[in-house]
Design a protein around this motif. Structure first.
Motif, PDB file in Angstrom:
ATOM      1  N   GLU A   1      48.958  49.649  55.953  1.00  0.00           N
ATOM      2  CA  GLU A   1      48.183  50.757  55.402  1.00  0.00           C
ATOM      3  C   GLU A   1      48.230  50.715  53.883  1.00  0.00           C
ATOM      4  OE1 GLU A   1      48.228  55.651  55.404  1.00  0.00           O
ATOM      5  OE2 GLU A   1      49.535  54.523  56.757  1.00  0.00           O
ATOM      6  N   GLU A   2      47.054  50.672  53.257  1.00  0.00           N
ATOM      7  CA  GLU A   2      46.996  50.650  51.793  1.00  0.00           C
ATOM      8  C   GLU A   2      47.475  51.982  51.228  1.00  0.00           C
ATOM      9  OE1 GLU A   2      42.989  49.867  50.729  1.00  0.00           O
ATOM     10  OE2 GLU A   2      42.851  48.093  52.006  1.00  0.00           O
ATOM     11  N   LEU A   3      48.495  51.914  50.373  1.00  0.00           N
ATOM     12  CA  LEU A   3      48.950  53.125  49.690  1.00  0.00           C
ATOM     13  C   LEU A   3      48.022  53.468  48.536  1.00  0.00           C
ATOM     14  CD1 LEU A   3      52.834  52.964  49.422  1.00  0.00           C
ATOM     15  CD2 LEU A   3      51.449  54.447  50.840  1.00  0.00           C
ATOM     16  N   LEU A   4      47.519  52.440  47.881  1.00  0.00           N
ATOM     17  CA  LEU A   4      46.704  52.650  46.689  1.00  0.00           C
ATOM     18  C   LEU A   4      45.756  51.465  46.534  1.00  0.00           C
ATOM     19  CD1 LEU A   4      46.462  54.760  44.424  1.00  0.00           C
ATOM     20  CD2 LEU A   4      48.057  53.393  43.081  1.00  0.00           C
ATOM     21  N   LYS A   5      44.548  51.766  46.087  1.00  0.00           N
ATOM     22  CA  LYS A   5      43.560  50.704  45.904  1.00  0.00           C
ATOM     23  C   LYS A   5      42.768  50.965  44.633  1.00  0.00           C
ATOM     24  CE  LYS A   5      39.606  48.457  48.147  1.00  0.00           C
ATOM     25  NZ  LYS A   5      38.764  48.386  49.355  1.00  0.00           N
ATOM     26  N   PHE A   6      42.592  49.910  43.839  1.00  0.00           N
ATOM     27  CA  PHE A   6      41.734  49.960  42.665  1.00  0.00           C
ATOM     28  C   PHE A   6      40.646  48.911  42.859  1.00  0.00           C
ATOM     29  CE2 PHE A   6      45.950  51.246  41.263  1.00  0.00           C
ATOM     30  CZ  PHE A   6      45.679  52.412  40.554  1.00  0.00           C
ATOM     31  N   ASN A   7      39.409  49.269  42.572  1.00  0.00           N
ATOM     32  CA  ASN A   7      38.350  48.274  42.710  1.00  0.00           C
ATOM     33  C   ASN A   7      37.252  48.483  41.678  1.00  0.00           C
ATOM     34  OD1 ASN A   7      37.032  50.513  43.693  1.00  0.00           O
ATOM     35  ND2 ASN A   7      36.934  49.819  45.801  1.00  0.00           N
ATOM     36  N   ASN A   8      36.525  47.396  41.431  1.00  0.00           N
ATOM     37  CA  ASN A   8      35.381  47.406  40.543  1.00  0.00           C
ATOM     38  C   ASN A   8      34.462  46.277  41.000  1.00  0.00           C
ATOM     39  OD1 ASN A   8      33.500  47.313  38.459  1.00  0.00           O
ATOM     40  ND2 ASN A   8      35.011  47.816  36.886  1.00  0.00           N
ATOM     41  N   LYS A   9      33.507  46.605  41.842  1.00  0.00           N
ATOM     42  CA  LYS A   9      32.674  45.586  42.478  1.00  0.00           C
ATOM     43  C   LYS A   9      31.809  44.817  41.485  1.00  0.00           C
ATOM     44  CE  LYS A   9      32.467  47.931  46.943  1.00  0.00           C
ATOM     45  NZ  LYS A   9      31.596  48.543  47.981  1.00  0.00           N
ATOM     46  N   ASP A  10      31.431  45.475  40.376  1.00  0.00           N
ATOM     47  CA  ASP A  10      30.529  44.842  39.409  1.00  0.00           C
ATOM     48  C   ASP A  10      31.257  44.017  38.358  1.00  0.00           C
ATOM     49  OD1 ASP A  10      28.288  46.030  40.633  1.00  0.00           O
ATOM     50  OD2 ASP A  10      28.649  47.889  39.533  1.00  0.00           O
ATOM     51  N   ASN A  11      32.463  44.436  37.978  1.00  0.00           N
ATOM     52  CA  ASN A  11      33.213  43.734  36.935  1.00  0.00           C
ATOM     53  C   ASN A  11      34.663  43.577  37.342  1.00  0.00           C
ATOM     54  OD1 ASN A  11      31.175  43.553  34.694  1.00  0.00           O
ATOM     55  ND2 ASN A  11      31.175  45.761  34.987  1.00  0.00           N
ATOM     56  N   GLN A  12      35.351  42.682  36.640  1.00  0.00           N
ATOM     57  CA  GLN A  12      36.761  42.474  36.946  1.00  0.00           C
ATOM     58  C   GLN A  12      37.618  43.607  36.423  1.00  0.00           C
ATOM     59  OE1 GLN A  12      35.198  41.015  34.393  1.00  0.00           O
ATOM     60  NE2 GLN A  12      36.590  39.969  32.995  1.00  0.00           N
ATOM     61  N   ILE A  13      38.717  43.895  37.124  1.00  0.00           N
ATOM     62  CA  ILE A  13      39.718  44.830  36.635  1.00  0.00           C
ATOM     63  C   ILE A  13      40.606  44.100  35.635  1.00  0.00           C
ATOM     64  CG2 ILE A  13      41.645  46.337  37.269  1.00  0.00           C
ATOM     65  CD1 ILE A  13      40.384  46.585  40.040  1.00  0.00           C
ATOM     66  N   PHE A  14      40.981  42.885  36.011  1.00  0.00           N
ATOM     67  CA  PHE A  14      41.687  41.984  35.105  1.00  0.00           C
ATOM     68  C   PHE A  14      41.419  40.572  35.579  1.00  0.00           C
ATOM     69  CE2 PHE A  14      44.653  42.581  38.552  1.00  0.00           C
ATOM     70  CZ  PHE A  14      45.396  41.419  38.643  1.00  0.00           C
ATOM     71  N   SER A  15      41.963  39.590  34.910  1.00  0.00           N
ATOM     72  CA  SER A  15      41.758  38.197  35.303  1.00  0.00           C
ATOM     73  C   SER A  15      43.081  37.447  35.300  1.00  0.00           C
ATOM     74  CB  SER A  15      40.773  37.493  34.366  1.00  0.00           C
ATOM     75  OG  SER A  15      39.462  38.005  34.535  1.00  0.00           O
ATOM     76  N   ILE A  16      43.142  36.392  36.115  1.00  0.00           N
ATOM     77  CA  ILE A  16      44.308  35.522  36.174  1.00  0.00           C
ATOM     78  C   ILE A  16      43.968  34.211  35.480  1.00  0.00           C
ATOM     79  CG2 ILE A  16      45.901  34.280  37.678  1.00  0.00           C
ATOM     80  CD1 ILE A  16      46.314  37.229  37.800  1.00  0.00           C
ATOM     81  N   ILE A  17      44.927  33.673  34.754  1.00  0.00           N
ATOM     82  CA  ILE A  17      44.721  32.418  34.039  1.00  0.00           C
ATOM     83  C   ILE A  17      45.986  31.573  34.149  1.00  0.00           C
ATOM     84  CG2 ILE A  17      45.523  33.332  31.829  1.00  0.00           C
ATOM     85  CD1 ILE A  17      43.288  31.729  30.473  1.00  0.00           C
ATOM     86  N   ARG A  18      45.828  30.275  34.265  1.00  0.00           N
ATOM     87  CA  ARG A  18      46.990  29.381  34.291  1.00  0.00           C
ATOM     88  C   ARG A  18      47.541  29.228  32.876  1.00  0.00           C
ATOM     89  NH1 ARG A  18      47.142  26.405  39.224  1.00  0.00           N
ATOM     90  NH2 ARG A  18      45.125  26.255  40.269  1.00  0.00           N
ATOM     91  N   ASN A  19      48.857  29.349  32.749  1.00  0.00           N
ATOM     92  CA  ASN A  19      49.489  29.220  31.431  1.00  0.00           C
ATOM     93  C   ASN A  19      49.154  27.900  30.762  1.00  0.00           C
ATOM     94  OD1 ASN A  19      50.777  31.472  32.598  1.00  0.00           O
ATOM     95  ND2 ASN A  19      52.624  31.124  31.375  1.00  0.00           N
ATOM     96  N   ASN A  20      49.223  26.807  31.528  1.00  0.00           N
ATOM     97  CA  ASN A  20      49.046  25.486  30.918  1.00  0.00           C
ATOM     98  C   ASN A  20      47.619  25.282  30.400  1.00  0.00           C
ATOM     99  OD1 ASN A  20      48.072  25.343  33.595  1.00  0.00           O
ATOM    100  ND2 ASN A  20      48.375  23.127  33.677  1.00  0.00           N
TER     101      ASN A  20
END
Length: 356
Positions: free
Chosen positions: A80-99
């Protein structure tokens, strides 16, 4: 005018890229080479910091992976989701590889006529208007920056990457298990980074960690799990940000728990503010001196401490369920999840920190 940057990590190279755009000559001192082959290290960058990076530092759009949803669970309510954040049109944040980010930053600096790389730790601060140090191994640290507020979590962060069947992979998952928070952070449609902060000082084997991933795996059909890396967790806040014309930077100023992925974001906000201070001096025709360090500490230290304390409070709050047999957490999060104003505040807090 000439300044100095000590260290060749992501914060140092990002700061150096900002400084050269002001036509400042930058000497970069570093003796340790970064391991660019390690693809397991990733970091999250907030939307506002991505915009700042792309517009003011370097275009990194091609190496970003957008996160449009965040789902939060606990072990007690695993389905069961306790909390959910979403933004279908844009990113909430992004992941990037350090290297990948390190390579882009380094290559841009190599091409600049304003940069000199020095494979030495022998820094004569009198030769520079300002010295910025983000290297925790440099002798300057022991001499000037040893006083700090520190908290040891008696826990370790374990990181790896899983290879899985192709899916639309733009949702990050965070599960606050009995032995610590585990985060699944997408980096492509077939790869996901995992950060598991275990509340134990006893080292886990790769096989034990693989079993834990399978236990808390939210949706992935896993093909392969890469080798695990681990490091001890602690938080710290430096009591004095500067000494003369030397300003500490990056994790030396503030080190926080990785559960919210905010460490690098805090440093980017520091860089943005420092950049504005330098611009103001240059535009007024004033010299760069230690008064910039004074102003930086005066305006940043309290904000950074409040933000760091907020992250620590979130960790302790979610960790509460593993210590007491109560529905307090679920009820509290339900109130947050149903309140749009509170959710918007939390998203803005995570995106922009205290400075917005």
């Amino acid at each position: 005018m000439k300044v100095c940057v000590i260290g060749n990590g992501l914060v140092s190279l990002t700061l150096a890229n900002v400084l050269i755009q002001k036509d400042l000559f930058v000497d970069i001192y570093a003796t340790k080479k970064n391991d660019l082959k390690d693809q397991s290290r990733t970091l999250g960058i907030s939307k506002s910091n991505i915009d700042y990076f792309n517009n003011e530092i370097l275009d990194i759009k091609e190496i970003l992976w957008e996160i449009k949803n965040i789902k939060i669970y606990t072990e007690k309510n695993n389905k069961e989701e306790l909390l959910k954040f979403n933004n279908k049109d844009n990113q909430i944040f992004s992941i990037i590889r350090n290297n990948k980010l390190h390579k882009l930053l380094f290559n841009k600096l190599k091409k600049s006529k304003f940069v000199r790389f020095k494979e030495s730790y022998d820094v004569d601060k009198s030769k520079y208007k300002l010295v910025f140090n983000s290297d925790p191994t440099h002798s300057i640290i022991k001499k000037f920056f040893s006083s700090k507020i520190e908290k040891k979590y008696d826990s370790s962060a374990y990181i790896t990457t899983i290879i899985h069947k192709k899916i639309k992979n733009h949702t990050a998952y965070q599960n606050f298990t009995k032995i610590g928070p585990i985060a699944f952070l997408p980096i492509s449609n077939t790869e996901t980074s995992i950060v598991y902060s275990l509340n134990t000082s006893k080292k886990k084997s790769d096989l034990e960690m693989n079993d834990l991933v399978k236990k808390y795996n939210p949706i992935y059909s896993i093909k392969r799990i890469h080798v695990w890396r681990n490091f001890q967790l602690k938080s710290s806040s430096l009591r004095n940000y500067y000494k003369g014309n030397i300003l500490a930077f990056g994790d030396l100023l503030h080190k926080i728990h990785p559960l919210a992925g905010q460490g690098f974001n805090m440093s980017l906000r520091d860089i943005k503010f420092l950049s504005s201070l330098i611009d103001e001096r240059i535009n007024l025709g004033l010299d760069l001196d230690e008064s910039i360090c004074q102003e930086f500490q005066k305006n940043s230290q309290s904000k950074n401490f409040i933000f760091s304390s907020g992250i620590d409070w979130i960790y302790e709050f979610f960790n509460l369920e593993s210590k007491i047999n109560s529905d307090l957490l679920k009820k509290s999060i339900s109130v947050i999840g149903s309140n749009k104003v509170v959710k918007q505040f939390l998203q803005k807090f995570a995106d922009s920190g205290i400075r917005y």
